[in-house]
Write an enzyme that holds these catalytic residues in place. Structure first.
Site, PDB file in Angstrom:
ATOM      1  N   ASP A 103       0.834  -1.161   0.022  1.00 25.79           N
ATOM      2  CA  ASP A 103      -0.034  -0.119   0.022  1.00 25.79           C
ATOM      3  C   ASP A 103       0.766   1.143  -0.066  1.00 25.79           C
ATOM      4  O   ASP A 103       0.544   2.425   0.081  1.00 25.79           O
ATOM      5  CB  ASP A 103      -0.793   0.053   1.468  1.00 25.79           C
ATOM      6  N   ASP A 106      -7.053  -3.326  -5.820  1.00 26.02           N
ATOM      7  CA  ASP A 106      -6.659  -2.118  -5.273  1.00 26.02           C
ATOM      8  C   ASP A 106      -5.395  -1.799  -5.605  1.00 26.02           C
ATOM      9  O   ASP A 106      -4.924  -0.152  -5.554  1.00 26.02           O
ATOM     10  CB  ASP A 106      -6.818  -1.957  -3.734  1.00 26.02           C
TER      11      ASP A 106
HETATM   12  N1  GLY Z   1      -7.366  -0.907   0.104  1.00 22.32           N
HETATM   13  C1  GLY Z   1      -8.262  -1.308   0.877  1.00 22.32           C
HETATM   14  C2  GLY Z   1      -9.714  -1.276   0.683  1.00 22.32           C
HETATM   15  O1  GLY Z   1     -10.060  -0.619  -0.398  1.00 22.32           O
HETATM   16  O2  GLY Z   1     -10.542  -1.465   1.587  1.00 22.32           O
END
Ligand code: GLY
Length: 388
Positions: free
Chosen positions: A113, A172
Protein backbone atom coordinates in the site's frame (compact mmCIF):
# COMPACT_ATOMS: atom_id res chain seq x y z
CA UNK A 1 -51.93 33.07 7.16
CA UNK A 2 -54.48 30.46 6.10
CA UNK A 3 -53.63 26.75 6.24
CA UNK A 4 -53.60 26.67 2.42
CA UNK A 5 -51.11 29.55 2.14
CA UNK A 6 -48.92 27.92 4.76
CA UNK A 7 -48.86 24.61 2.83
CA UNK A 8 -48.12 26.54 -0.38
CA UNK A 9 -45.05 28.20 1.15
CA UNK A 10 -43.82 24.92 2.61
CA UNK A 11 -44.09 23.26 -0.82
CA UNK A 12 -42.36 26.22 -2.46
CA UNK A 13 -39.49 25.93 0.03
CA UNK A 14 -39.11 22.17 -0.51
CA UNK A 15 -39.12 22.57 -4.31
CA UNK A 16 -36.58 25.39 -4.16
CA UNK A 17 -34.18 23.38 -1.94
CA UNK A 18 -34.63 20.25 -4.04
CA UNK A 19 -33.93 22.09 -7.27
CA UNK A 20 -30.86 23.74 -5.71
CA UNK A 21 -29.32 20.35 -4.88
CA UNK A 22 -30.19 19.06 -8.39
CA UNK A 23 -28.50 21.97 -10.11
CA UNK A 24 -25.78 23.15 -7.72
CA UNK A 25 -22.53 23.69 -9.62
CA UNK A 26 -19.23 22.08 -8.60
CA UNK A 27 -17.94 25.59 -7.90
CA UNK A 28 -20.79 26.30 -5.52
CA UNK A 29 -20.40 22.93 -3.78
CA UNK A 30 -16.67 23.63 -3.35
CA UNK A 31 -17.44 27.05 -1.87
CA UNK A 32 -19.47 25.48 0.91
CA UNK A 33 -17.43 22.27 1.38
CA UNK A 34 -13.82 23.54 1.56
CA UNK A 35 -14.28 26.02 4.44
CA UNK A 36 -15.93 23.24 6.47
CA UNK A 37 -13.10 20.88 5.50
CA UNK A 38 -10.50 23.44 6.59
CA UNK A 39 -12.02 23.73 10.05
CA UNK A 40 -12.49 19.96 10.44
CA UNK A 41 -8.83 19.39 9.53
CA UNK A 42 -7.60 22.03 11.97
CA UNK A 43 -9.66 20.39 14.75
CA UNK A 44 -8.59 16.90 13.67
CA UNK A 45 -4.95 17.96 13.69
CA UNK A 46 -5.31 19.31 17.22
CA UNK A 47 -6.82 16.00 18.35
CA UNK A 48 -4.75 13.33 16.62
CA UNK A 49 -1.42 12.56 18.33
CA UNK A 50 1.81 12.88 16.40
CA UNK A 51 2.70 9.58 14.73
CA UNK A 52 -0.97 8.55 14.46
CA UNK A 53 -3.41 9.03 11.61
CA UNK A 54 -7.20 9.43 11.70
CA UNK A 55 -9.11 6.48 10.29
CA UNK A 56 -12.80 6.52 11.28
CA UNK A 57 -15.49 7.46 13.80
CA UNK A 58 -17.43 4.46 15.06
CA UNK A 59 -19.98 4.21 17.90
CA UNK A 60 -19.29 7.85 18.80
CA UNK A 61 -15.59 7.07 19.18
CA UNK A 62 -12.80 8.36 16.97
CA UNK A 63 -10.40 5.67 15.83
CA UNK A 64 -6.87 6.49 14.82
CA UNK A 65 -4.30 4.18 13.32
CA UNK A 66 -0.51 4.12 13.39
CA UNK A 67 1.31 5.55 10.41
CA UNK A 68 2.05 2.03 9.11
CA UNK A 69 -1.65 1.60 8.29
CA UNK A 70 -2.52 1.73 4.58
CA UNK A 71 -4.64 4.82 5.25
CA UNK A 72 -1.91 7.03 6.74
CA UNK A 73 -1.42 9.16 3.62
CA UNK A 74 -5.03 10.30 3.41
CA UNK A 75 -5.06 12.84 6.24
CA UNK A 76 -2.03 14.77 4.94
CA UNK A 77 -3.42 14.33 1.43
CA UNK A 78 -6.76 15.81 2.43
CA UNK A 79 -4.94 18.74 4.02
CA UNK A 80 -3.01 19.25 0.75
CA UNK A 81 -6.25 19.42 -1.24
CA UNK A 82 -7.77 21.90 1.20
CA UNK A 83 -4.60 23.99 1.01
CA UNK A 84 -4.66 23.79 -2.79
CA UNK A 85 -8.19 25.20 -2.82
CA UNK A 86 -8.01 27.72 0.05
CA UNK A 87 -4.30 28.71 -0.01
CA UNK A 88 -4.61 29.03 3.76
CA UNK A 89 -1.10 28.98 5.31
CA UNK A 90 -2.36 27.10 8.37
CA UNK A 91 -3.42 24.23 6.11
CA UNK A 92 -0.03 24.29 4.37
CA UNK A 93 1.68 23.95 7.75
CA UNK A 94 -0.53 20.99 8.73
CA UNK A 95 -0.14 19.28 5.34
CA UNK A 96 3.68 19.60 5.44
CA UNK A 97 4.04 18.50 9.05
CA UNK A 98 1.65 15.54 8.74
CA UNK A 99 3.38 14.48 5.51
CA UNK A 100 6.88 14.69 6.96
CA UNK A 101 5.72 12.68 9.99
CA UNK A 102 5.54 9.71 7.62
CA UNK A 103 9.32 10.01 7.17
CA UNK A 104 9.59 7.74 10.19
CA UNK A 105 8.16 4.85 8.13
CA UNK A 106 11.08 2.41 8.15
CA UNK A 107 12.82 3.23 4.87
CA UNK A 108 9.37 3.54 3.28
CA UNK A 109 9.28 -0.24 3.09
CA UNK A 110 5.90 -1.10 4.54
CA UNK A 111 4.16 -3.27 1.98
CA UNK A 112 2.00 -3.05 -1.11
CA UNK A 113 0.00 0.00 0.00
CA UNK A 114 3.04 2.26 -0.11
CA UNK A 115 1.62 3.96 -3.21
CA UNK A 116 -1.45 5.18 -1.32
CA UNK A 117 0.66 6.21 1.67
CA UNK A 118 3.38 8.11 -0.18
CA UNK A 119 1.42 9.26 -3.22
CA UNK A 120 -1.35 11.05 -1.34
CA UNK A 121 1.05 12.73 1.10
CA UNK A 122 4.52 13.30 -0.41
CA UNK A 123 3.18 13.05 -3.97
CA UNK A 124 0.71 15.89 -3.46
CA UNK A 125 3.30 17.83 -1.45
CA UNK A 126 5.68 17.67 -4.40
CA UNK A 127 2.96 18.41 -6.97
CA UNK A 128 1.73 21.50 -5.14
CA UNK A 129 4.95 22.99 -3.73
CA UNK A 130 7.81 21.54 -5.84
CA UNK A 131 9.81 21.35 -2.58
CA UNK A 132 12.53 18.75 -3.03
CA UNK A 133 12.18 17.62 0.59
CA UNK A 134 9.33 15.41 -0.65
CA UNK A 135 11.39 13.57 -3.28
CA UNK A 136 13.38 10.97 -1.27
CA UNK A 137 10.18 9.33 -0.01
CA UNK A 138 8.78 9.07 -3.55
CA UNK A 139 12.01 7.45 -4.78
CA UNK A 140 12.40 5.01 -1.89
CA UNK A 141 8.69 4.12 -1.85
CA UNK A 142 8.67 3.38 -5.59
CA UNK A 143 11.83 1.26 -5.36
CA UNK A 144 10.33 -0.76 -2.52
CA UNK A 145 7.13 -1.31 -4.48
CA UNK A 146 9.16 -2.37 -7.54
CA UNK A 147 11.00 -4.91 -5.36
CA UNK A 148 7.62 -6.67 -4.92
CA UNK A 149 7.41 -7.33 -8.67
CA UNK A 150 7.48 -10.94 -9.81
CA UNK A 151 8.32 -11.20 -13.54
CA UNK A 152 6.78 -14.70 -13.84
CA UNK A 153 3.45 -13.37 -12.61
CA UNK A 154 3.83 -9.93 -14.16
CA UNK A 155 2.53 -8.13 -11.06
CA UNK A 156 3.67 -6.65 -7.79
CA UNK A 157 2.74 -8.73 -4.77
CA UNK A 158 -0.25 -7.54 -2.74
CA UNK A 159 -0.85 -9.93 0.12
CA UNK A 160 1.42 -12.73 1.26
CA UNK A 161 -0.29 -15.95 2.32
CA UNK A 162 -4.04 -16.06 1.80
CA UNK A 163 -6.32 -19.11 1.32
CA UNK A 164 -3.53 -21.54 0.29
CA UNK A 165 -1.85 -18.96 -1.92
CA UNK A 166 1.51 -17.29 -1.52
CA UNK A 167 1.08 -14.70 -4.28
CA UNK A 168 -2.14 -12.72 -4.37
CA UNK A 169 -2.87 -9.53 -6.26
CA UNK A 170 -5.79 -7.27 -5.36
CA UNK A 171 -7.50 -4.84 -7.71
CA UNK A 172 -6.75 -2.05 -5.19
CA UNK A 173 -3.11 -2.25 -6.22
CA UNK A 174 -3.83 -0.61 -9.55
CA UNK A 175 -3.83 2.56 -7.44
CA UNK A 176 -0.23 2.09 -6.30
CA UNK A 177 1.07 2.17 -9.87
CA UNK A 178 0.96 5.98 -9.92
CA UNK A 179 3.87 6.02 -7.47
CA UNK A 180 5.91 4.00 -9.99
CA UNK A 181 5.07 6.19 -12.98
CA UNK A 182 5.66 9.38 -10.97
CA UNK A 183 9.07 8.16 -9.81
CA UNK A 184 9.91 6.98 -13.34
CA UNK A 185 9.34 10.51 -14.65
CA UNK A 186 11.09 12.26 -11.77
CA UNK A 187 14.19 10.08 -11.66
CA UNK A 188 14.41 8.88 -15.25
CA UNK A 189 13.83 5.27 -14.17
CA UNK A 190 12.05 3.64 -17.13
CA UNK A 191 12.11 0.23 -15.42
CA UNK A 192 9.61 1.55 -12.84
CA UNK A 193 7.18 2.53 -15.59
CA UNK A 194 7.69 -0.87 -17.28
CA UNK A 195 6.64 -2.59 -14.06
CA UNK A 196 3.54 -0.42 -13.82
CA UNK A 197 2.57 -1.20 -17.44
CA UNK A 198 3.16 -4.92 -16.94
CA UNK A 199 1.10 -4.99 -13.70
CA UNK A 200 -1.77 -3.14 -15.42
CA UNK A 201 -1.67 -5.52 -18.42
CA UNK A 202 -1.65 -8.65 -16.26
CA UNK A 203 -4.49 -7.30 -14.13
CA UNK A 204 -6.45 -6.42 -17.28
CA UNK A 205 -6.05 -10.00 -18.51
CA UNK A 206 -6.91 -11.85 -15.30
CA UNK A 207 -8.96 -9.70 -12.94
CA UNK A 208 -11.99 -8.90 -15.11
CA UNK A 209 -15.17 -10.77 -15.87
CA UNK A 210 -16.88 -10.56 -19.27
CA UNK A 211 -19.15 -7.77 -18.04
CA UNK A 212 -16.13 -5.65 -16.94
CA UNK A 213 -16.75 -6.10 -13.25
CA UNK A 214 -13.66 -7.21 -11.37
CA UNK A 215 -12.80 -9.84 -8.83
CA UNK A 216 -11.09 -8.41 -5.78
CA UNK A 217 -8.29 -11.00 -5.53
CA UNK A 218 -6.41 -13.10 -8.08
CA UNK A 219 -4.04 -15.73 -6.67
CA UNK A 220 -1.06 -16.77 -8.78
CA UNK A 221 1.49 -19.53 -8.67
CA UNK A 222 4.66 -17.48 -8.06
CA UNK A 223 6.85 -19.95 -9.99
CA UNK A 224 4.79 -20.49 -13.15
CA UNK A 225 2.71 -17.31 -13.05
CA UNK A 226 -0.46 -19.38 -13.63
CA UNK A 227 -3.73 -18.22 -12.05
CA UNK A 228 -4.64 -20.46 -9.10
CA UNK A 229 -8.00 -18.97 -8.13
CA UNK A 230 -10.05 -15.76 -8.07
CA UNK A 231 -12.18 -14.44 -5.24
CA UNK A 232 -13.56 -11.36 -3.46
CA UNK A 233 -12.38 -10.94 0.12
CA UNK A 234 -14.13 -7.68 1.05
CA UNK A 235 -17.35 -8.07 -0.91
CA UNK A 236 -20.65 -9.94 -0.61
CA UNK A 237 -19.36 -13.15 -2.25
CA UNK A 238 -16.44 -14.37 -4.33
CA UNK A 239 -18.28 -13.64 -7.57
CA UNK A 240 -19.97 -10.39 -6.60
CA UNK A 241 -19.00 -6.85 -7.63
CA UNK A 242 -17.62 -5.24 -4.46
CA UNK A 243 -18.23 -1.52 -4.98
CA UNK A 244 -14.87 -0.15 -3.89
CA UNK A 245 -13.07 -2.74 -6.02
CA UNK A 246 -14.97 -1.47 -9.07
CA UNK A 247 -14.03 2.09 -8.07
CA UNK A 248 -10.31 1.20 -7.80
CA UNK A 249 -10.55 -0.40 -11.24
CA UNK A 250 -12.14 2.66 -12.89
CA UNK A 251 -9.69 5.03 -11.22
CA UNK A 252 -6.71 2.73 -11.81
CA UNK A 253 -7.18 2.35 -15.58
CA UNK A 254 -8.04 6.02 -16.09
CA UNK A 255 -4.85 6.96 -14.23
CA UNK A 256 -2.60 4.41 -16.01
CA UNK A 257 -3.85 5.74 -19.35
CA UNK A 258 -3.06 9.32 -18.27
CA UNK A 259 0.40 8.23 -17.10
CA UNK A 260 1.38 5.94 -20.01
CA UNK A 261 -0.76 6.98 -23.00
CA UNK A 262 -1.52 3.29 -23.75
CA UNK A 263 -4.92 3.17 -25.42
CA UNK A 264 -5.75 -0.33 -24.12
CA UNK A 265 -5.95 1.17 -20.63
CA UNK A 266 -8.27 3.94 -21.83
CA UNK A 267 -10.52 1.38 -23.51
CA UNK A 268 -10.66 -0.63 -20.30
CA UNK A 269 -11.53 2.47 -18.28
CA UNK A 270 -14.30 3.30 -20.80
CA UNK A 271 -15.72 -0.23 -20.55
CA UNK A 272 -15.73 -0.11 -16.75
CA UNK A 273 -17.37 3.33 -16.89
CA UNK A 274 -20.15 2.04 -19.17
CA UNK A 275 -20.79 -0.84 -16.80
CA UNK A 276 -20.97 1.49 -13.79
CA UNK A 277 -23.15 4.06 -15.55
CA UNK A 278 -25.65 1.27 -16.16
CA UNK A 279 -25.54 -0.18 -12.67
CA UNK A 280 -25.21 2.78 -10.29
CA UNK A 281 -28.32 3.64 -8.27
CA UNK A 282 -30.29 6.76 -9.09
CA UNK A 283 -28.44 9.04 -6.67
CA UNK A 284 -25.02 7.86 -7.94
CA UNK A 285 -23.69 6.50 -4.64
CA UNK A 286 -23.24 2.72 -4.84
CA UNK A 287 -24.40 0.18 -2.32
CA UNK A 288 -21.34 -1.42 -0.71
CA UNK A 289 -21.59 -4.36 -3.15
CA UNK A 290 -23.52 -4.18 -6.44
CA UNK A 291 -24.70 -7.77 -5.97
CA UNK A 292 -25.85 -7.72 -2.35
CA UNK A 293 -29.33 -9.34 -2.57
CA UNK A 294 -30.38 -7.06 0.31
CA UNK A 295 -30.39 -3.98 -1.97
CA UNK A 296 -32.04 -1.49 -1.35
CA UNK A 297 -32.07 -2.39 2.35
CA UNK A 298 -28.34 -2.48 2.78
CA UNK A 299 -25.43 -0.07 3.22
CA UNK A 300 -24.17 2.56 0.83
CA UNK A 301 -20.45 3.09 0.43
CA UNK A 302 -19.68 6.80 0.17
CA UNK A 303 -15.97 6.00 -0.23
CA UNK A 304 -16.66 4.05 -3.43
CA UNK A 305 -18.90 6.90 -4.65
CA UNK A 306 -16.17 9.47 -4.00
CA UNK A 307 -13.44 7.41 -5.72
CA UNK A 308 -15.72 6.88 -8.73
CA UNK A 309 -16.62 10.58 -8.87
CA UNK A 310 -12.96 11.52 -9.01
CA UNK A 311 -12.27 8.90 -11.69
CA UNK A 312 -15.34 9.86 -13.78
CA UNK A 313 -14.22 13.50 -13.61
CA UNK A 314 -10.78 12.60 -14.94
CA UNK A 315 -12.05 10.16 -17.57
CA UNK A 316 -14.43 12.79 -18.93
CA UNK A 317 -11.36 14.83 -19.88
CA UNK A 318 -9.47 11.92 -21.43
CA UNK A 319 -11.92 9.92 -23.52
CA UNK A 320 -12.28 10.83 -27.19
CA UNK A 321 -15.92 9.67 -27.12
CA UNK A 322 -17.66 13.00 -26.55
CA UNK A 323 -20.97 11.38 -25.58
CA UNK A 324 -19.30 9.21 -22.96
CA UNK A 325 -17.30 12.24 -21.78
CA UNK A 326 -20.54 14.13 -21.14
CA UNK A 327 -22.11 11.15 -19.33
CA UNK A 328 -19.00 10.70 -17.14
CA UNK A 329 -18.93 14.39 -16.27
CA UNK A 330 -22.64 14.37 -15.44
CA UNK A 331 -22.21 11.32 -13.22
CA UNK A 332 -19.20 12.83 -11.38
CA UNK A 333 -21.20 15.99 -10.68
CA UNK A 334 -24.26 14.01 -9.68
CA UNK A 335 -22.19 11.93 -7.26
CA UNK A 336 -20.55 14.93 -5.59
CA UNK A 337 -23.96 16.63 -5.30
CA UNK A 338 -25.32 13.60 -3.50
CA UNK A 339 -22.24 13.34 -1.30
CA UNK A 340 -22.45 17.05 -0.49
CA UNK A 341 -26.09 16.69 0.56
CA UNK A 342 -27.25 16.61 4.15
CA UNK A 343 -27.49 12.83 4.18
CA UNK A 344 -23.75 12.36 3.59
CA UNK A 345 -21.97 15.63 4.32
CA UNK A 346 -21.44 16.58 7.97
CA UNK A 347 -20.81 20.27 8.57
CA UNK A 348 -19.58 19.60 12.11
CA UNK A 349 -18.98 16.72 14.54
CA UNK A 350 -18.68 13.34 12.80
CA UNK A 351 -15.27 12.87 14.45
CA UNK A 352 -14.07 15.76 12.22
CA UNK A 353 -14.61 13.68 9.09
CA UNK A 354 -16.60 15.11 6.19
CA UNK A 355 -18.63 12.20 4.81
CA UNK A 356 -20.87 9.72 6.56
CA UNK A 357 -21.93 6.26 5.36
CA UNK A 358 -18.90 4.38 4.09
CA UNK A 359 -18.12 0.70 4.43
CA UNK A 360 -14.56 -0.43 5.18
CA UNK A 361 -14.76 -4.21 5.48
CA UNK A 362 -18.25 -5.63 6.00
CA UNK A 363 -17.36 -9.36 5.88
CA UNK A 364 -14.96 -8.75 8.78
CA UNK A 365 -17.62 -6.68 10.56
CA UNK A 366 -15.34 -3.63 10.69
CA UNK A 367 -16.03 -0.02 9.77
CA UNK A 368 -19.59 -0.43 8.54
CA UNK A 369 -21.68 2.69 7.80
CA UNK A 370 -19.03 5.05 9.15
CA UNK A 371 -16.86 7.96 8.02
CA UNK A 372 -13.52 6.93 6.49
CA UNK A 373 -10.46 9.08 5.81
CA UNK A 374 -10.21 7.94 2.19
CA UNK A 375 -13.83 8.85 1.41
CA UNK A 376 -13.02 12.45 2.37
CA UNK A 377 -9.78 12.46 0.38
CA UNK A 378 -11.35 11.34 -2.91
CA UNK A 379 -14.43 13.55 -2.38
CA UNK A 380 -12.23 16.65 -2.24
CA UNK A 381 -10.11 15.38 -5.12
CA UNK A 382 -13.28 14.98 -7.21
CA UNK A 383 -14.29 18.57 -6.42
CA UNK A 384 -10.84 19.88 -7.33
CA UNK A 385 -10.94 17.92 -10.61
CA UNK A 386 -14.45 19.13 -11.47
CA UNK A 387 -13.28 22.68 -10.70
CA UNK A 388 -10.49 22.39 -13.25
N1 GLY B 1 -7.31 -1.11 -0.04
C1 GLY B 1 -8.20 -1.47 0.97
C2 GLY B 1 -9.64 -1.19 0.72
O1 GLY B 1 -10.06 -0.70 -0.30
O2 GLY B 1 -10.38 -1.49 1.63
Amino acid sequence: MTDKTFVFFILLFITATASLSCSESAEHISKRVFPVAAQQIIDMDARVAQGMSPRTFENELVKDAGIRAWTSGFFPGTAWYVYEYTRDEKLLEIARRRTLELSSLPEYNVGHDIGFMIGCSFGNGWRITRDSCFLPAIKAGAENLAARFNPQVGCTLSWGEFRESKFTVIIDNMMNLELLTTAAKLFGADSLKDIAVCHANTTMKNHFRNDYTTWHVVAYDPQSGDVDFKCTRQGYSDDSAWARGQAWALYGYTMTYRETGQTAFLTRAENIAEMLLKRLPKDGVPYWDFDDPGIPDTYRDASAGAIMASAFAELSGLTADSKLARRCHRMALHQVRTLASEKYFATEGNGNFLLRHSVGNLPDGGEVDVPLSYADYYFLEALIRLGR
